[in-house]
Write a protein that holds these residues in place. Structure first.
Motif, PDB file in Angstrom:
ATOM      1  N   THR A   6      41.473  57.717  30.016  1.00  5.38           N
ATOM      2  CA  THR A   6      42.076  58.508  31.093  1.00  5.38           C
ATOM      3  C   THR A   6      41.526  58.088  32.446  1.00  5.38           C
ATOM      4  N   LEU A   7      40.214  57.918  32.551  1.00  9.69           N
ATOM      5  CA  LEU A   7      39.592  57.511  33.812  1.00  9.69           C
ATOM      6  C   LEU A   7      40.132  56.171  34.296  1.00  9.69           C
ATOM      7  N   ILE A   8      40.228  55.202  33.404  1.00  8.15           N
ATOM      8  CA  ILE A   8      40.747  53.887  33.782  1.00  8.15           C
ATOM      9  C   ILE A   8      42.199  54.003  34.227  1.00  8.15           C
ATOM     10  N   GLY A   9      42.966  54.858  33.570  1.00  7.41           N
ATOM     11  CA  GLY A   9      44.352  55.064  33.974  1.00  7.41           C
ATOM     12  C   GLY A   9      44.471  55.695  35.351  1.00  7.41           C
ATOM     13  N   ARG A  10      43.549  56.584  35.689  1.00  5.41           N
ATOM     14  CA  ARG A  10      43.582  57.270  36.983  1.00  5.41           C
ATOM     15  C   ARG A  10      42.981  56.450  38.118  1.00  5.41           C
ATOM     16  N   CYS A  11      41.938  55.690  37.829  1.00  5.89           N
ATOM     17  CA  CYS A  11      41.213  54.955  38.874  1.00  5.89           C
ATOM     18  C   CYS A  11      41.039  53.491  38.470  1.00  5.89           C
ATOM     19  N   PRO A  12      42.108  52.715  38.431  1.00  5.21           N
ATOM     20  CA  PRO A  12      41.978  51.341  37.964  1.00  5.21           C
ATOM     21  C   PRO A  12      41.329  50.395  38.969  1.00  5.21           C
ATOM     22  N   THR A  13      41.287  50.762  40.244  1.00  7.91           N
ATOM     23  CA  THR A  13      40.743  49.865  41.264  1.00  7.91           C
ATOM     24  C   THR A  13      39.616  50.546  42.020  1.00  7.91           C
ATOM     25  N   VAL A  14      38.511  49.817  42.192  1.00  4.85           N
ATOM     26  CA  VAL A  14      37.368  50.315  42.937  1.00  4.85           C
ATOM     27  C   VAL A  14      37.041  49.290  44.012  1.00  4.85           C
ATOM     28  N   ALA A  15      36.991  49.730  45.276  1.00  2.00           N
ATOM     29  CA  ALA A  15      36.629  48.835  46.377  1.00  2.00           C
ATOM     30  C   ALA A  15      35.124  48.875  46.557  1.00  2.00           C
ATOM     31  N   SER A  16      34.537  47.728  46.793  1.00  2.00           N
ATOM     32  CA  SER A  16      33.102  47.614  47.021  1.00  2.00           C
ATOM     33  C   SER A  16      32.883  47.315  48.492  1.00  2.00           C
ATOM     34  N   SER A  17      32.595  48.341  49.267  1.00  2.00           N
ATOM     35  CA  SER A  17      32.446  48.152  50.708  1.00  2.00           C
ATOM     36  C   SER A  17      31.204  47.346  51.058  1.00  2.00           C
ATOM     37  N   SER A  18      30.141  47.458  50.260  1.00  2.00           N
ATOM     38  CA  SER A  18      28.903  46.734  50.569  1.00  2.00           C
ATOM     39  C   SER A  18      29.042  45.233  50.353  1.00  2.00           C
ATOM     40  N   GLN A  19      29.910  44.818  49.423  1.00  2.00           N
ATOM     41  CA  GLN A  19      30.063  43.398  49.137  1.00  2.00           C
ATOM     42  C   GLN A  19      31.426  42.869  49.547  1.00  2.00           C
ATOM     43  N   GLY A  20      32.293  43.731  50.038  1.00  2.00           N
ATOM     44  CA  GLY A  20      33.594  43.289  50.510  1.00  2.00           C
ATOM     45  C   GLY A  20      34.559  42.849  49.434  1.00  2.00           C
ATOM     46  N   GLY A  21      34.374  43.296  48.232  1.00  2.00           N
ATOM     47  CA  GLY A  21      35.263  42.897  47.141  1.00  2.00           C
ATOM     48  C   GLY A  21      35.906  44.095  46.495  1.00  2.00           C
ATOM     49  N   SER A  22      36.559  43.851  45.381  1.00  2.00           N
ATOM     50  CA  SER A  22      37.146  44.942  44.622  1.00  2.00           C
ATOM     51  C   SER A  22      37.032  44.640  43.138  1.00  2.00           C
ATOM     52  N   HIS A  23      37.058  45.695  42.368  1.00  2.00           N
ATOM     53  CA  HIS A  23      37.019  45.602  40.913  1.00  2.00           C
ATOM     54  C   HIS A  23      38.254  46.305  40.380  1.00  2.00           C
ATOM     55  N   ARG A  24      38.914  45.682  39.429  1.00  2.00           N
ATOM     56  CA  ARG A  24      40.085  46.288  38.810  1.00  2.00           C
ATOM     57  C   ARG A  24      39.811  46.401  37.316  1.00  2.00           C
ATOM     58  N   PHE A  25      40.037  47.583  36.778  1.00  2.00           N
ATOM     59  CA  PHE A  25      39.774  47.857  35.371  1.00  2.00           C
ATOM     60  C   PHE A  25      41.083  48.102  34.640  1.00  2.00           C
ATOM     61  N   ALA A  26      41.122  47.693  33.383  1.00  2.00           N
ATOM     62  CA  ALA A  26      42.311  47.919  32.560  1.00  2.00           C
ATOM     63  C   ALA A  26      41.888  48.008  31.104  1.00  2.00           C
ATOM     64  N   VAL A  27      42.637  48.774  30.350  1.00  2.00           N
ATOM     65  CA  VAL A  27      42.471  48.793  28.901  1.00  2.00           C
ATOM     66  C   VAL A  27      43.318  47.646  28.369  1.00  2.00           C
ATOM     67  N   ALA A  28      42.686  46.758  27.602  1.00  2.00           N
ATOM     68  CA  ALA A  28      43.369  45.572  27.081  1.00  2.00           C
ATOM     69  C   ALA A  28      43.524  45.691  25.566  1.00  2.00           C
ATOM     70  N   ALA A  29      44.380  44.877  25.022  1.00  2.00           N
ATOM     71  CA  ALA A  29      44.545  44.827  23.568  1.00  2.00           C
ATOM     72  C   ALA A  29      43.235  44.382  22.936  1.00  2.00           C
ATOM     73  N   GLY A  30      42.895  44.996  21.837  1.00  2.00           N
ATOM     74  CA  GLY A  30      41.653  44.628  21.180  1.00  2.00           C
ATOM     75  C   GLY A  30      41.655  45.054  19.734  1.00  2.00           C
TER      76      GLY A  30
END
Length: 95
Positions: A6-30
């Motif tokens: 549920t968390l990944i579905g609600r918040c898939p992208t996190v911006a990193s202001s200290s490093q100027g990048g972003s992280h994207r999360f997803a549930v993948a096939a496994g």
């Protein structure tokens, strides 16, 4: 595990202001392992560079086994599922 999905579905992208990048999360096939399992893929972008990290989280009763690899170039996780299955067998043999 359901809360993590549920968390990944609600918040898939996190911006990193200290490093100027972003992280994207997803549930993948496994692989379906243990009592419940989830493959979480993370893609970190910094400028033109993208690295991936993948984790397979496996719940066995009240125990959580985490198999993680990080720092690949996209597509570098081709052995992750085999490694997760082998790690789980090893854990179960020693538990």
């Amino acid at each position: 595990m359901a809360d993590l999905r549920t968390l990944i579905g609600r918040c898939p992208t996190v911006a990193s202001s200290s490093q100027g990048g972003s992280h994207r999360f997803a549930v993948a096939a496994g692989p379906q392992l243990g009592d419940d399992s989830i493959h979480v893929r993370c893609s970190a972008t910094y400028g033109a560079d993208t690295l991936e990290c993948d984790s397979v989280l496996v719940r066995i009763g009240t125990t959580l086994v985490v198999i993680q690899e990080e720092g690949n170039k996209p597509g570098g996780d081709r052995y992750l599922h085999q490694l997760a299955e082998a790690a789980l067998r090893r854990y179960q043999a020693t538990a």
